[in-house]
Design an enzyme around this catalytic site. Structure first.
Site, PDB file in Angstrom:
ATOM      1  N   PRO A  89     -26.311  24.232   5.143  1.00  0.00           N
ATOM      2  CA  PRO A  89     -27.259  25.336   5.360  1.00  0.00           C
ATOM      3  C   PRO A  89     -26.581  26.705   5.264  1.00  0.00           C
ATOM      4  CG  PRO A  89     -26.812  24.200   7.431  1.00  0.00           C
ATOM      5  CD  PRO A  89     -26.129  23.418   6.345  1.00  0.00           C
ATOM      6  N   GLU A 116     -23.048  17.251  13.212  1.00  0.00           N
ATOM      7  CA  GLU A 116     -22.961  18.717  13.346  1.00  0.00           C
ATOM      8  C   GLU A 116     -22.296  19.365  12.134  1.00  0.00           C
ATOM      9  OE1 GLU A 116     -24.400  20.933  15.351  1.00  0.00           O
ATOM     10  OE2 GLU A 116     -25.450  19.137  15.996  1.00  0.00           O
ATOM     11  N   ARG A 154     -33.631  18.149 -14.680  1.00  0.00           N
ATOM     12  CA  ARG A 154     -34.723  18.636 -15.543  1.00  0.00           C
ATOM     13  C   ARG A 154     -34.215  19.608 -16.602  1.00  0.00           C
ATOM     14  NH1 ARG A 154     -38.416  21.894 -14.094  1.00  0.00           N
ATOM     15  NH2 ARG A 154     -40.279  20.905 -14.916  1.00  0.00           N
ATOM     16  N   ASP A 169     -42.085  27.268 -16.825  1.00  0.00           N
ATOM     17  CA  ASP A 169     -42.200  26.977 -15.393  1.00  0.00           C
ATOM     18  C   ASP A 169     -41.907  28.212 -14.558  1.00  0.00           C
ATOM     19  OD1 ASP A 169     -42.886  24.309 -15.437  1.00  0.00           O
ATOM     20  OD2 ASP A 169     -40.814  23.602 -15.447  1.00  0.00           O
TER      21      ASP A 169
HETATM   22  C1  LIG Z   1     -27.466  19.042  11.205  1.00  0.00           C
HETATM   23  S1  LIG Z   1     -26.715  19.690   9.757  1.00  0.00           S
HETATM   24  C2  LIG Z   1     -25.369  20.594  10.412  1.00  0.00           C
HETATM   25  C3  LIG Z   1     -25.672  22.031  10.589  1.00  0.00           C
HETATM   26  C4  LIG Z   1     -24.488  22.854  11.056  1.00  0.00           C
HETATM   27  N1  LIG Z   1     -24.208  22.611  12.423  1.00  0.00           N
HETATM   28  C5  LIG Z   1     -24.817  24.336  10.854  1.00  0.00           C
HETATM   29  O1  LIG Z   1     -25.546  24.871  11.684  1.00  0.00           O
HETATM   30  O2  LIG Z   1     -24.389  24.922   9.852  1.00  0.00           O
HETATM   31  C6  LIG Z   1     -25.964  18.287   9.050  1.00  0.00           C
HETATM   32  C7  LIG Z   1     -25.768  18.324   7.540  1.00  0.00           C
HETATM   33  O3  LIG Z   1     -27.022  18.421   6.894  1.00  0.00           O
HETATM   34  C8  LIG Z   1     -26.882  19.089   5.672  1.00  0.00           C
HETATM   35  N2  LIG Z   1     -27.837  20.217   5.663  1.00  0.00           N
HETATM   36  C9  LIG Z   1     -28.585  20.653   6.698  1.00  0.00           C
HETATM   37  N3  LIG Z   1     -29.366  21.674   6.358  1.00  0.00           N
HETATM   38  C10 LIG Z   1     -29.133  21.913   5.050  1.00  0.00           C
HETATM   39  C11 LIG Z   1     -29.629  22.861   4.120  1.00  0.00           C
HETATM   40  N4  LIG Z   1     -30.530  23.774   4.464  1.00  0.00           N
HETATM   41  N5  LIG Z   1     -29.158  22.808   2.853  1.00  0.00           N
HETATM   42  C12 LIG Z   1     -28.237  21.898   2.482  1.00  0.00           C
HETATM   43  N6  LIG Z   1     -27.726  20.974   3.321  1.00  0.00           N
HETATM   44  C13 LIG Z   1     -28.159  20.973   4.587  1.00  0.00           C
HETATM   45  C14 LIG Z   1     -25.431  19.545   5.565  1.00  0.00           C
HETATM   46  O4  LIG Z   1     -24.743  18.647   4.741  1.00  0.00           O
HETATM   47  C15 LIG Z   1     -24.964  19.464   7.006  1.00  0.00           C
HETATM   48  O5  LIG Z   1     -23.578  19.223   7.099  1.00  0.00           O
END
Ligand SMILES: C[S@@+](CC[C@H](N)C(=O)[O-])C[C@H]1O[C@@H](n2cnc3c(N)ncnc32)[C@H](O)[C@@H]1O
Length: 245
Positions: A89, A116, A154, A169
């Site tokens: 994220p 996490e 795609r 698109d």
């Molecule tokens: C619960 S999340 C961890 C979030 C982390 N503690 C933070 O706040 O940055 C677990 C995993 O989900 C994936 N993930 C969660 N949200 C994402 C997003 N918006 N885009 C891409 N991957 C995501 C990532 O690989 C991350 O390591």
């Protein structure tokens, strides 16, 4: 294109990748997807992939050693040098432009985090980039990886029946798509715009371009500043603005 995916849940990918375009792309040999179970790169009896965070606090962190071992092993097995992407994220937000850029790579290696997240040393010393699919937090990187692969696949030549359709698109050239209709020409007294039935291709093209600008103005005005309008189209935007006020 070759895509390697490192995940704790390889089975999550099986059905989505066994349908529609992605399935067809694989059958045609345009796309090869390899799933790797991170637990196979652990050496202990319990196949441990996570541990508690230093400094305390809740949740578990994905350990650095299995991730390094896995990436190094995959790198040694394959001929090309993959772009290594951590789904996170905290990464740059994934866009259509990014999908177009990734489609030019020969190999991608996607790392799906969980719990996490990953030990910071992975971010600092193992990956090339972090990609986010939006400003929200998912449970794991698997769904995000599917989004990235779908949108990228795609863009590979030969995946879509009509490659030209991708150019129309939403987002491809910065505008949203125009409204689409199919038969019947009238449903519950709602008629298809007459110009689309006229057979006048020039008029249809003009209408579609105007509708794309109007849709973008109404739904995503933030995009209009980033695109180059053709001569005369600035007046069109002014007219749309006046109509709205
Ligand atoms: C619960 S999340 C961890 C979030 C982390 N503690 C933070 O706040 O940055 C677990 C995993 O989900 C994936 N993930 C969660 N949200 C994402 C997003 N918006 N885009 C891409 N991957 C995501 C990532 O690989 C991350 O390591």
């Amino acid at each position: 294109m070759r895509v390697d995916i490192l995940t704790l849940f390889p089975s999550m990918f099986r059905d989505p990748f066994d349908e529609s375009m992605i399935k067809r792309a694989q059958k045609r040999g345009i796309l090869e997807i390899y799933l790797h179970d991170l637990r196979k790169f652990t050496h202990d009896r319990h196949r441990t992939v996570d541990d508690v965070p230093y400094g305390g606090g809740g949740g578990m962190i994905m350990k650095v050693e299995p991730l390094f071992r896995a990436v190094e092993s995959i790198r040694n097995q394959i001929k090309c040098s993959p772009e290594i992407i951590l789904l996170s994220p905290q990464g740059h937000t994934f866009t259509q432009k990014k999908a177009q850029e990734l489609a030019k790579e020969r190999c991608l290696l996607l790392i799906c985090g969980h719990y996490e997240g990953v030990d910071e040393r992975v971010r600092q010393h193992l990956i090339d980039e972090e990609i986010s699919v939006g400003d929200y937090v998912l449970t794991g990187g698997e769904l995000a990886a599917m989004v990235v692969i779908d949108a990228t696949a795609r863009m590979l030549p030969g995946v879509l029946g009509c490659q030209d359709s991708a150019r129309k698109d939403s987002f491809y050239d910065g505008l949203l798509d125009y409204p689409q209709y199919t038969r019947p020409a009238e449903f519950r007294s709602w008629k298809v715009p007459r110009v689309l039935l006229s057979g006048n291709h020039q008029a249809v093209e003009k209408w579609r371009r105007e509708m794309r600008i109007e849709a973008t103005f109404q739904k995503r005005p933030d995009l209009l500043g980033q695109i180059e309008l053709r001569p005369g189209e600035k007046d069109l935007v002014k007219r749309i603005k006046r109509r709205r006020n």
